[in-house]
Design a protein around this motif. Structure first.
Motif: not given
Ligand SMILES: Nc1ncnc2c1ncn2[C@@H]1O[C@H](COP(=O)(O)OP(=O)(O)OP(=O)(O)O)[C@@H](O)[C@H]1O
Ligand SMILES: [Mg+2]
Length: 171
Positions: A111-124
């Protein structure tokens, strides 16, 4: 471990975390075949999207794509090639289910869990909607983003301890 055993790399994480970007890179590194459920959804059902799209329309179609992808992925594993699967896997039960299928077929799971913070994900996601780069399949509207956000079941520490944890570099 027998010599015919290959690895199914299972990618999951919240919307906009960088899963497809990561999966493409990983597939090259392991010389594996990559499947992205979003690309299949777009190719097979993109023209049929109803005006009011909700999870009750999306999820059964995602399930059909997952079934078909797994059927082909299993054959690929059988030829001695790794697969990199981006199937959604929003819920722990989905992750457990595909893990059981891979193991039942005599192969290994990573398994590879890929994560980033919410504001960064929204922006991306907003940027990807406008730039339509190589990981773009379709527009992810703010409404879709929020729907996915509440549907996604974050892994617990105990689930993560069995996963290969990928920390996506933050911008
Ligand atoms: N590590 C990173 N640093 C900066 N930008 C990134 C990184 N990873 C991905 N991106 C960019 O962020 C956007 C979202 O990445 P990507 O499409 O890989 O996410 P995703 O998790 O597959 O999203 P979705 O859940 O919608 O499928 C893309 O435009 C991509 O180029
Ligand atoms: Mg993606």
């Amino acid at each position: 471990m027998n010599n015919d055993q290959r690895t199914a790399h299972l990618i999951y994480g919240p919307t906009g975390a960088g899963k497809t970007t990561f999966a493409r890179k990983l597939a090259t590194e392991v010389n594996g075949v990559r499947f992205g459920v979003d690309e299949w959804m777009h190719a097979l059902f993109g023209d049929d999207v109803p005006e009011r799209m909700d999870m009750s329309w999306v999820m059964p179609r995602v399930a059909r794509c997952q079934t078909q992808i797994w059927s082909v992925a299993q054959q690929i594993l059988g030829t001695g090639t790794d697969v990199v699967l981006e199937l959604g896997l929003l819920r722990k039960v989905d992750r457990d289910s595909i893990k059981a299928k891979v193991e039942q077929a005599g192969h290994g799971v990573l398994f590879h869990f890929v994560d980033a913070q919410l504001p960064i994900r929204r922006q991306r996601v907003l940027r990807r909607n406008s730039e339509r780069g190589e990981t773009y399949s379709f527009d992810v509207t703010p409404g879709m983003f929020e729907a996915m956000e509440s549907y996604f079941e974050r892994p617990t520490e105990s689930e993560l301890s069995g996963s290969h944890l990928v920390r996506v570099p933050q911008e």
